[in-house]
Design an enzyme around this catalytic site. Structure first.
Site, short mmCIF file in Angstrom:
data_model
loop_
_atom_site.label_atom_id
_atom_site.label_comp_id
_atom_site.label_asym_id
_atom_site.label_seq_id
_atom_site.Cartn_x
_atom_site.Cartn_y
_atom_site.Cartn_z
N TYR A 41 0.81 -1.21 0.00
CA TYR A 41 0.00 0.00 0.00
C TYR A 41 0.85 1.27 0.00
O TYR A 41 0.41 2.31 -0.52
CB TYR A 41 -1.01 -0.04 1.16
CG TYR A 41 -2.15 -0.96 0.86
CD1 TYR A 41 -3.14 -0.60 -0.04
CD2 TYR A 41 -2.23 -2.23 1.42
CE1 TYR A 41 -4.18 -1.46 -0.37
CE2 TYR A 41 -3.25 -3.11 1.10
CZ TYR A 41 -4.23 -2.71 0.21
OH TYR A 41 -5.25 -3.57 -0.12
N CYS A 79 0.83 7.36 15.53
CA CYS A 79 -0.53 7.88 15.62
C CYS A 79 -0.52 9.27 16.26
O CYS A 79 0.07 9.46 17.32
CB CYS A 79 -1.38 6.92 16.46
SG CYS A 79 -3.04 7.54 16.79
N HIS A 92 -14.71 1.00 0.03
CA HIS A 92 -13.64 0.07 0.41
C HIS A 92 -12.46 0.77 1.06
O HIS A 92 -11.36 0.22 1.11
CB HIS A 92 -13.20 -0.72 -0.81
CG HIS A 92 -14.30 -1.55 -1.39
ND1 HIS A 92 -14.48 -1.75 -2.74
CD2 HIS A 92 -15.32 -2.22 -0.78
CE1 HIS A 92 -15.54 -2.51 -2.94
NE2 HIS A 92 -16.07 -2.81 -1.77
N ARG A 140 1.28 1.77 -3.61
CA ARG A 140 0.06 2.29 -4.24
C ARG A 140 -0.09 3.79 -3.97
O ARG A 140 -0.57 4.53 -4.83
CB ARG A 140 -1.17 1.53 -3.73
CG ARG A 140 -1.16 0.04 -3.92
CD ARG A 140 -1.36 -0.41 -5.36
NE ARG A 140 -0.23 -0.14 -6.22
CZ ARG A 140 0.94 -0.80 -6.18
NH1 ARG A 140 1.13 -1.75 -5.29
NH2 ARG A 140 1.90 -0.49 -7.02
N CYS A 196 -4.91 3.78 13.04
CA CYS A 196 -4.21 3.26 14.21
C CYS A 196 -4.92 2.03 14.73
O CYS A 196 -6.13 2.07 14.99
CB CYS A 196 -4.12 4.33 15.30
SG CYS A 196 -3.34 3.74 16.82
N GLN A 236 -16.17 2.37 -5.49
CA GLN A 236 -15.44 1.22 -4.97
C GLN A 236 -13.94 1.49 -4.95
O GLN A 236 -13.18 0.72 -4.38
CB GLN A 236 -15.71 -0.01 -5.85
CG GLN A 236 -17.17 -0.44 -5.88
CD GLN A 236 -17.38 -1.59 -6.84
OE1 GLN A 236 -16.98 -2.71 -6.59
NE2 GLN A 236 -18.02 -1.30 -7.97
#
Length: 230
Positions: A53, A133, A106, A56, A114, A88
């Site tokens: 991710y 966080c 999604h 991405r 966190c 989506q």
């Protein structure tokens, strides 16, 4: 009041260079989808999923909204609450085109979550590495994207909007994840835009079998005519 529901999938962002969720053989960026998009895969190899991710987000930073994003944003700005935009997609291209109140089914790639306190905040396109966080200072963080095996909280909103809409529009979605055919059958009028013909076609009143960028002006015209009618 007439109400238009637009649900979009990967086909909306394809012209911006955002790769589709499912490629041939169930691979995404040469990864097995279940390895990087499921709770089981996350438990097996947490770092692999977080790195995926991160990549991405870096990819998204280089992308720009396409004409279809921009046109949907213009329609939303013009008609406000009469148009509900649900996607989506986990990218922020609708928002960057100026679209307000987008519902992401999604999750949202530019956010982190966190796992210690549940705080969600926007990290943009940065890596998750070395982040903490802002609420509890925990380093136990994850992507704010719904994985297979998790609940998707916004689905309740989607079903409610689908039951209330008078015009249902699906753009660039295969219907494999969401049963958009049932929404089309329930709505008084429906429009489908996909790049190729599919089993979904027979459930919709109007079809535009072409790219979202090419179809969006026709869809916009249909929306405006529909909302003008008594």
């Amino acid at each position: 009041m007439k109400k238009v529901l637009i649900i979009s999938g990967a086909g909306l962002s394809a012209a911006s260079g955002i790769k589709t969720f499912r490629d041939s053989d169930g691979l995404w960026e040469n990864h097995d989808v279940m390895e990087i998009c499921s709770t089981e895969g996350f438990m097996r190899n947490r770092q692999k999923v977080l790195d995926f991710y991160d990549a991405r987000r870096a990819e998204l930073a280089a992308a720009t909204p396409n004409y279809a994003h921009i046109k949907i944003a213009e329609l939303k700005a013009k008609y406000g609450e009469q148009i509900v935009v649900i996607t989506q997609n986990i990218d922020d291209l609708l928002e960057r085109a100026g679209c307000a109140d987008v519902v992401h089914l999604h999750g949202f790639l530019p956010n982190l979550r966190c796992e210690s306190c549940g705080e969600i905040w926007r990290v943009g396109y940065d890596s998750i590495r070395d982040k903490i966080c802002p609420k509890c200072a925990s380093s136990r963080l994850r992507h704010d994207v719904v994985m297979f095996g998790e609940m998707a909280p916004e689905y309740e909103r989607m079903y409610r909007e689908a039951s209330e809409c008078t015009l249902f529009i699906a753009i660039g979605t295969s219907g494999e994840v969401i049963d958009i055919a049932s929404f089309a059958k329930r709505a008084p009028y429906s429009i489908l835009n996909n790049l190729e013909k599919s089993r979904l076609d027979r459930h919709f009143d109007t079809l535009y079998i072409e790219s979202a960028v090419n179809a969006v002006d026709k869809i916009a015209r249909d929306i405006e005519e529909f909302l003008r009618k008594d």
